[in-house]
Design a protein around this motif. Structure first.
Motif, PDB file in Angstrom:
ATOM      1  N   ARG A 169       0.842  -1.180   0.000  1.00  0.00           N
ATOM      2  CA  ARG A 169       0.000   0.000   0.000  1.00  0.00           C
ATOM      3  C   ARG A 169       0.891   1.249   0.000  1.00  0.00           C
ATOM      4  O   ARG A 169       1.742   1.420   0.880  1.00  0.00           O
ATOM      5  N   ASN A 186      -3.417   3.325  -3.125  1.00  0.00           N
ATOM      6  CA  ASN A 186      -3.746   2.297  -4.113  1.00  0.00           C
ATOM      7  C   ASN A 186      -4.609   1.228  -3.447  1.00  0.00           C
ATOM      8  O   ASN A 186      -4.131   0.248  -2.908  1.00  0.00           O
ATOM      9  N   ASN A 187      -5.913   1.424  -3.495  1.00  0.00           N
ATOM     10  CA  ASN A 187      -6.847   0.533  -2.802  1.00  0.00           C
ATOM     11  C   ASN A 187      -6.952  -0.850  -3.425  1.00  0.00           C
ATOM     12  O   ASN A 187      -7.162  -1.838  -2.717  1.00  0.00           O
ATOM     13  N   SER A 188      -6.832  -0.925  -4.754  1.00  0.00           N
ATOM     14  CA  SER A 188      -7.101  -2.203  -5.410  1.00  0.00           C
ATOM     15  C   SER A 188      -5.908  -2.775  -6.171  1.00  0.00           C
ATOM     16  O   SER A 188      -5.707  -3.991  -6.164  1.00  0.00           O
ATOM     17  N   LEU A 189      -5.126  -1.927  -6.833  1.00  0.00           N
ATOM     18  CA  LEU A 189      -3.985  -2.401  -7.605  1.00  0.00           C
ATOM     19  C   LEU A 189      -2.697  -2.245  -6.808  1.00  0.00           C
ATOM     20  O   LEU A 189      -2.572  -1.341  -5.987  1.00  0.00           O
ATOM     21  N   SER A 190      -1.737  -3.134  -7.082  1.00  0.00           N
ATOM     22  CA  SER A 190      -0.475  -3.057  -6.344  1.00  0.00           C
ATOM     23  C   SER A 190       0.644  -3.708  -7.137  1.00  0.00           C
ATOM     24  O   SER A 190       0.423  -4.710  -7.832  1.00  0.00           O
ATOM     25  N   SER A 223      -6.085   5.390  -6.352  1.00  0.00           N
ATOM     26  CA  SER A 223      -7.542   5.279  -6.245  1.00  0.00           C
ATOM     27  C   SER A 223      -8.238   6.623  -6.034  1.00  0.00           C
ATOM     28  O   SER A 223      -9.435   6.733  -6.274  1.00  0.00           O
TER      29      SER A 223
END
Length: 295
Positions: A169, A186-190, A223
């Motif tokens: 994160r 970055n809530n969803s992608l990493s 995000s």
């Protein structure tokens, strides 16, 4: 006589074909553009021979970590370097290795003064693990005596244990013209991380639109990108100091309060670049591809 007429007819047809072919060739390059040689592109990635060719006129700060810890544009060396060394195996040449360490620059860099830094792109390669307890400050334009810097490139390494390498994160924040705070996550992608994996992280901020992006390994992963204008715009306050790998509260004698959110960084950093403009997506991707190739 018949054969003569036949031969004349054949010559006429052949001449017409030559004219037609010549005409096609001419129409294929109506603007008379110069020819292009494939050799001009040999060894290039996304049009570049090395990362040094990406927006060089807008590169205002650069840490290569090849021979020392100086910021190469200004020649400024760290005021304090703790638990740091230069090691082989960087993205390009050597890299900075921190073992619960940091670099602290007390000198105000002209490139980061209020009137000089409105928009920016910050590119850095890291080798890091989550730790499940403390945040990591990759880079900060710190404000003496104040907890939050003008810009804080924060890694939320506290969110997961060290065994989690498929999620990092990234939670950068900045201080606004009005004195408030804006951030992203970055809530969803990493990107993928690891003790022996180089991961490319980029922050990009547009000082005219207020759009604040996060990139991981060439992909836009943020995000909450639209952070607003007016009093919500970024401001690089003066005086400003630079810390790589730590927060003020990790530096003896510099603590601003009792907050223990951050720990001095354990990991590696290489090829840290700060531009005073917004790099287009394709050029951020180029920095990633060039780095993967050691260029």
């Amino acid at each position: 006589m018949r054969n003569l007429k036949y031969n004349i007819y054949n010559l006429f047809v052949l001449g017409a074909m030559v004219i037609a072919v010549s005409s096609c060739k001419k129409d294929g390059n109506p603007n008379n553009l110069p020819s292009v040689s494939a050799s001009s592109y040999e060894g290039k990635i996304d049009g570049y021979l090395s990362s040094d060719e990406v927006y060089p006129k807008n590169l205002v700060a650069y840490w290569s970590f090849d021979t020392d810890n100086k910021e190469t544009k200004s020649g400024v060396a760290p005021t304090t370097a703790v638990n740091s060394s230069l090691v082989d195996g960087g993205v390009k040449g050597k890299a900075l290795n921190l073992s619960a360490g940091y670099l602290y620059y007390a000198t105000q860099l002209n490139a980061f003064k209020t009137d000089s830094l409105k928009s920016f792109t910050i590119s850095s390669w890291v080798q890091i693990l989550n730790n499940g307890s403390k945040r990591t400050m990759l880079f900060t334009i710190a404000r003496p005596g104040i907890f939050n810097g003008s810009l804080d490139f924060r890694l939320n390494t506290n969110s997961f244990p060290s065994t989690t390498t498929n999620i990092l994160r990234v939670g950068p924040r900045f201080t606004t013209v009005g004195g408030g705070s804006q951030d992203n996550l970055n809530n969803s992608l990493s990107p993928i991380i690891g003790a022996d994996k180089w991961t490319h992280l980029v922050l990009r901020y547009d000082g005219t639109t207020g759009v604040f992006n996060i990139f991981g390994d060439g992909v836009n992963i943020g995000s909450f990108n639209n952070r607003g204008v007016g009093n919500n715009l970024f401001k690089s306050y003066e005086p400003g100091e630079i810390i790589i790998g730590a927060h003020y509260n990790n530096i003896p004698g510099k603590s601003t309060n009792a907050d223990v959110t951050f720990a001095a960084m354990t990991g590696k950093i290489d090829e840290m670049r700060v531009y005073n403009t917004i790099l287009p997506d394709a050029h951020i991707k180029a920095l990633y591809n060039l780095g993967i190739a050691g260029k």
